[in-house]
Design a protein around this motif. Structure first.
Motif, PDB file in Angstrom:
ATOM      1  N   ALA A 287      20.759 -25.643 -27.140  1.00  0.00           N
ATOM      2  CA  ALA A 287      20.083 -26.657 -27.945  1.00  0.00           C
ATOM      3  C   ALA A 287      20.506 -26.602 -29.401  1.00  0.00           C
ATOM      4  O   ALA A 287      20.908 -25.549 -29.919  1.00  0.00           O
ATOM      5  CB  ALA A 287      18.564 -26.459 -27.851  1.00  0.00           C
ATOM      6  N   ARG A 288      20.418 -27.755 -30.060  1.00  0.00           N
ATOM      7  CA  ARG A 288      20.452 -27.784 -31.514  1.00  0.00           C
ATOM      8  C   ARG A 288      19.128 -27.236 -32.027  1.00  0.00           C
ATOM      9  O   ARG A 288      18.076 -27.437 -31.404  1.00  0.00           O
ATOM     10  CB  ARG A 288      20.642 -29.210 -32.029  1.00  0.00           C
ATOM     11  CG  ARG A 288      22.061 -29.766 -31.837  1.00  0.00           C
ATOM     12  CD  ARG A 288      22.146 -31.151 -32.438  1.00  0.00           C
ATOM     13  NE  ARG A 288      23.462 -31.743 -32.287  1.00  0.00           N
ATOM     14  CZ  ARG A 288      24.449 -31.636 -33.169  1.00  0.00           C
ATOM     15  NH1 ARG A 288      24.249 -30.953 -34.297  1.00  0.00           N
ATOM     16  NH2 ARG A 288      25.608 -32.213 -32.958  1.00  0.00           N
ATOM     17  N   VAL A 289      19.191 -26.550 -33.167  1.00  0.00           N
ATOM     18  CA  VAL A 289      17.984 -25.980 -33.753  1.00  0.00           C
ATOM     19  C   VAL A 289      17.624 -26.779 -35.004  1.00  0.00           C
ATOM     20  O   VAL A 289      18.410 -26.832 -35.961  1.00  0.00           O
ATOM     21  CB  VAL A 289      18.175 -24.497 -34.115  1.00  0.00           C
ATOM     22  CG1 VAL A 289      16.854 -23.904 -34.609  1.00  0.00           C
ATOM     23  CG2 VAL A 289      18.698 -23.708 -32.920  1.00  0.00           C
ATOM     24  N   THR A 290      16.465 -27.412 -34.982  1.00  0.00           N
ATOM     25  CA  THR A 290      15.987 -28.136 -36.151  1.00  0.00           C
ATOM     26  C   THR A 290      15.258 -27.153 -37.060  1.00  0.00           C
ATOM     27  O   THR A 290      14.325 -26.478 -36.624  1.00  0.00           O
ATOM     28  CB  THR A 290      15.026 -29.266 -35.740  1.00  0.00           C
ATOM     29  OG1 THR A 290      15.716 -30.152 -34.864  1.00  0.00           O
ATOM     30  CG2 THR A 290      14.534 -30.024 -36.953  1.00  0.00           C
ATOM     31  N   PRO A 291      15.659 -27.037 -38.324  1.00  0.00           N
ATOM     32  CA  PRO A 291      15.043 -26.028 -39.189  1.00  0.00           C
ATOM     33  C   PRO A 291      13.635 -26.421 -39.624  1.00  0.00           C
ATOM     34  O   PRO A 291      13.284 -27.593 -39.690  1.00  0.00           O
ATOM     35  CB  PRO A 291      15.987 -25.979 -40.393  1.00  0.00           C
ATOM     36  CG  PRO A 291      16.580 -27.353 -40.456  1.00  0.00           C
ATOM     37  CD  PRO A 291      16.732 -27.774 -39.017  1.00  0.00           C
ATOM     38  N   PHE A 301      15.857 -21.321 -39.432  1.00  0.00           N
ATOM     39  CA  PHE A 301      16.347 -21.655 -38.096  1.00  0.00           C
ATOM     40  C   PHE A 301      15.879 -20.542 -37.154  1.00  0.00           C
ATOM     41  O   PHE A 301      16.429 -19.451 -37.142  1.00  0.00           O
ATOM     42  CB  PHE A 301      17.877 -21.747 -38.086  1.00  0.00           C
ATOM     43  CG  PHE A 301      18.437 -22.835 -38.951  1.00  0.00           C
ATOM     44  CD1 PHE A 301      18.794 -24.064 -38.412  1.00  0.00           C
ATOM     45  CD2 PHE A 301      18.614 -22.629 -40.324  1.00  0.00           C
ATOM     46  CE1 PHE A 301      19.327 -25.061 -39.214  1.00  0.00           C
ATOM     47  CE2 PHE A 301      19.140 -23.623 -41.123  1.00  0.00           C
ATOM     48  CZ  PHE A 301      19.493 -24.855 -40.574  1.00  0.00           C
ATOM     49  N   SER A 302      14.840 -20.834 -36.385  1.00  0.00           N
ATOM     50  CA  SER A 302      14.268 -19.836 -35.493  1.00  0.00           C
ATOM     51  C   SER A 302      14.201 -20.398 -34.082  1.00  0.00           C
ATOM     52  O   SER A 302      13.384 -21.282 -33.803  1.00  0.00           O
ATOM     53  CB  SER A 302      12.860 -19.434 -35.962  1.00  0.00           C
ATOM     54  OG  SER A 302      12.283 -18.500 -35.065  1.00  0.00           O
ATOM     55  N   ALA A 309      16.144 -14.509 -36.394  1.00  0.00           N
ATOM     56  CA  ALA A 309      16.008 -15.829 -36.989  1.00  0.00           C
ATOM     57  C   ALA A 309      16.956 -15.853 -38.184  1.00  0.00           C
ATOM     58  O   ALA A 309      17.472 -14.815 -38.615  1.00  0.00           O
ATOM     59  CB  ALA A 309      14.573 -16.107 -37.426  1.00  0.00           C
ATOM     60  N   LEU A 310      17.192 -17.035 -38.724  1.00  0.00           N
ATOM     61  CA  LEU A 310      18.097 -17.196 -39.860  1.00  0.00           C
ATOM     62  C   LEU A 310      17.420 -18.091 -40.888  1.00  0.00           C
ATOM     63  O   LEU A 310      16.925 -19.166 -40.555  1.00  0.00           O
ATOM     64  CB  LEU A 310      19.420 -17.814 -39.403  1.00  0.00           C
ATOM     65  CG  LEU A 310      20.473 -18.056 -40.493  1.00  0.00           C
ATOM     66  CD1 LEU A 310      21.057 -16.731 -40.966  1.00  0.00           C
ATOM     67  CD2 LEU A 310      21.589 -18.973 -39.987  1.00  0.00           C
ATOM     68  N   GLY A 388      11.654 -23.289 -34.840  1.00  0.00           N
ATOM     69  CA  GLY A 388      12.163 -24.632 -35.037  1.00  0.00           C
ATOM     70  C   GLY A 388      12.163 -25.422 -33.742  1.00  0.00           C
ATOM     71  O   GLY A 388      12.079 -24.861 -32.646  1.00  0.00           O
ATOM     72  N   GLU A 389      12.247 -26.726 -33.875  1.00  0.00           N
ATOM     73  CA  GLU A 389      12.336 -27.573 -32.687  1.00  0.00           C
ATOM     74  C   GLU A 389      13.718 -27.438 -32.071  1.00  0.00           C
ATOM     75  O   GLU A 389      14.731 -27.502 -32.769  1.00  0.00           O
ATOM     76  CB  GLU A 389      12.079 -29.032 -33.059  1.00  0.00           C
ATOM     77  CG  GLU A 389      12.143 -29.976 -31.860  1.00  0.00           C
ATOM     78  CD  GLU A 389      12.006 -31.429 -32.258  1.00  0.00           C
ATOM     79  OE1 GLU A 389      12.014 -32.284 -31.361  1.00  0.00           O
ATOM     80  OE2 GLU A 389      11.908 -31.707 -33.473  1.00  0.00           O
TER      81      GLU A 389
END
Length: 414
Positions: A287-291, A301-302, A309-310, A388-389
């Motif tokens: 998946a893409r990570v939405t921050p 970004f988790s 996490a970042l 994140g989403e």
């Protein structure tokens, strides 16, 4: 706080310019591929401890995450990372066999799984996860060669995730000739010249064939999603996700593991049987990570995993007291642009330029960053960290599809 000296990795797919420029080093003859930050025994960061130099592992204990700077000028290997159960069994077996940890024949370097997240520093292209069945069939229907038609027939007969895995297994276990691969590439090139492509599948195969013309991984690439991340975007790859990064520069944060099962596009040892076994466990999240915002200057970004996490912070003079970083007991902070000072709660200050990194432990307390620049913090999320989403890149396959593919194992081989 501890300033880090980090080991580098020179692999043939790396860049002669990107990482040296990033860390302020004169470019050498070897392509630099990775900078490792963390405590992994195969490449721990070094710190100054009193009157002697020691590993970060000695100074701080084992970290549950690894942090990397990665730069690719050509495709990486076609690979997957094992889940926790596979990693433990594989590691214990190789330990019992006495295979040295640094041996090229060693597959399991540690007993850990390896979910990971890539955060793009430049435009970053990668192949990740299988395309949906219908999309692969559209790709294969354009490959009017004996191999292309045969693969399409097999997938028509056994669609879904399990059928795709069996297709890959066939390509890895049958004797696919260089001539058959060249015919597929020639057809892809002809279609691209006509302005025909299916979500960049054909152009990707042509590009990879420039580096690995006789590798069956070129054909397997047709089954994979091509994803482009722009700078500041991130993607999460759970264990069991087949992937091959193509080019670009990124930060990678992952569970503290170096377990990789490879099946092509590399000069390193291959483990196609292990790769298929890993795929048979089923794909996890891709998946893409939405921050999620933290304060005014930081994106978190988790992907909701326990190890990492970042947080990426844009620091400026607009915050005279400094940009507050998310709380963490242990964190690695790297400056990705500009010049800043990292300030601990006790008032200790360390200056960082681009490519410099520092470790902060529980005794350092609250961390702020002063100056104009960008920093990225890798850390273990706390219970207060907001996940994140995750926007799935492909729909999850059902357990029914997985079982169907496993029951049909071996039925597509010819």
């Amino acid at each position: 706080m501890l300033r880090l000296e980090n080991p580098s990795r020179a692999y043939d797919w790396g860049s002669r310019a990107d990482i040296p420029q990033f860390i302020g080093r004169v470019a050498g003859d070897e392509p630099l591929a990775e900078i490792w930050m963390g405590t992994h025994p195969l490449g721990p960061s070094m710190v100054q401890g009193g009157d002697r130099t020691m590993t970060l592992l000695e100074a701080a204990g084992e970290l549950p995450f690894m942090f990397k700077i990665l730069a690719a000028d050509r495709p990486l290997s076609l690979q997957v990372h094992p889940n926790e159960a596979m990693a433990r069994v594989g590691f214990d077996a190789e330990e019992a066999q006495g295979v040295p940890l640094d041996s090229p024949a060693r597959t399991y370097k540690d007993p850990h799984h390896k979910p990971e997240m890539a955060y793009a520093l430049t435009t970053f292209d990668t192949l990740v996860g299988f395309r949906p069945t219908a999309e692969i069939l559209r790709v294969l229907n354009g490959i009017d060669t004996p191999l292309g038609r045969s693969l399409a027939d097999d997938l028509h007969a056994a669609p879904g995730f399990g059928g795709i895995v069996r297709l890959v297994e066939r390509l890895l276990t049958e004797d696919v000739t260089a001539e058959e691969i060249s015919h597929v590439v020639a057809r892809c090139r002809a279609l691209v010249d006509q302005g025909i492509d299916v979500k960049r599948a054909y152009v990707t195969a042509v590009e990879i064939a420039e580096h690995y013309p006789d590798d069956v991984g070129v054909v397997i690439s047709l089954t994979l999603n091509r994803l482009t991340l722009q700078p500041g975007e991130a993607a999460f790859l759970g264990t069991g996700i087949i992937h091959a990064h193509l080019r670009g520069m990124c930060l990678e944060v992952m569970a503290a593991s170096d377990n990789v099962l490879r099946a092509g596009l590399t000069s390193k040892p291959l483990d196609p049987e292990g790769l298929i076994k890993c795929l048979d466990k089923g794909m996890s999240r891709l998946a893409r990570v939405t921050p999620e915002p933290f304060g005014f200057s930081t994106d978190v970004f988790s992907p909701d995993v326990r190890e990492f996490a970042l947080a990426v912070s844009q620091c400026s003079r607009a915050e005279p007291a400094g940009t507050l970083l998310p709380a963490a007991a242990q964190r690695i902070v790297v400056c990705t642009g500009g010049e800043v000072e990292v300030v601990s709660s006790s008032g200790e200050r360390l200056k960082l330029g681009r490519g410099d990194s520092v470790f902060a432990g529980p005794d350092d307390g609250e961390i702020r960053v002063v100056g104009t620049g960008e920093v990225a913090q890798a850390y273990t999320p706390t219970p207060d960290t907001v996940a994140g989403e995750l926007i799935d890149l492909v729909p999850p396959y059902s357990e029914r599809q997985l079982r169907r593919g496993r029951r049909g194992r071996g039925s597509t081989a010819r």
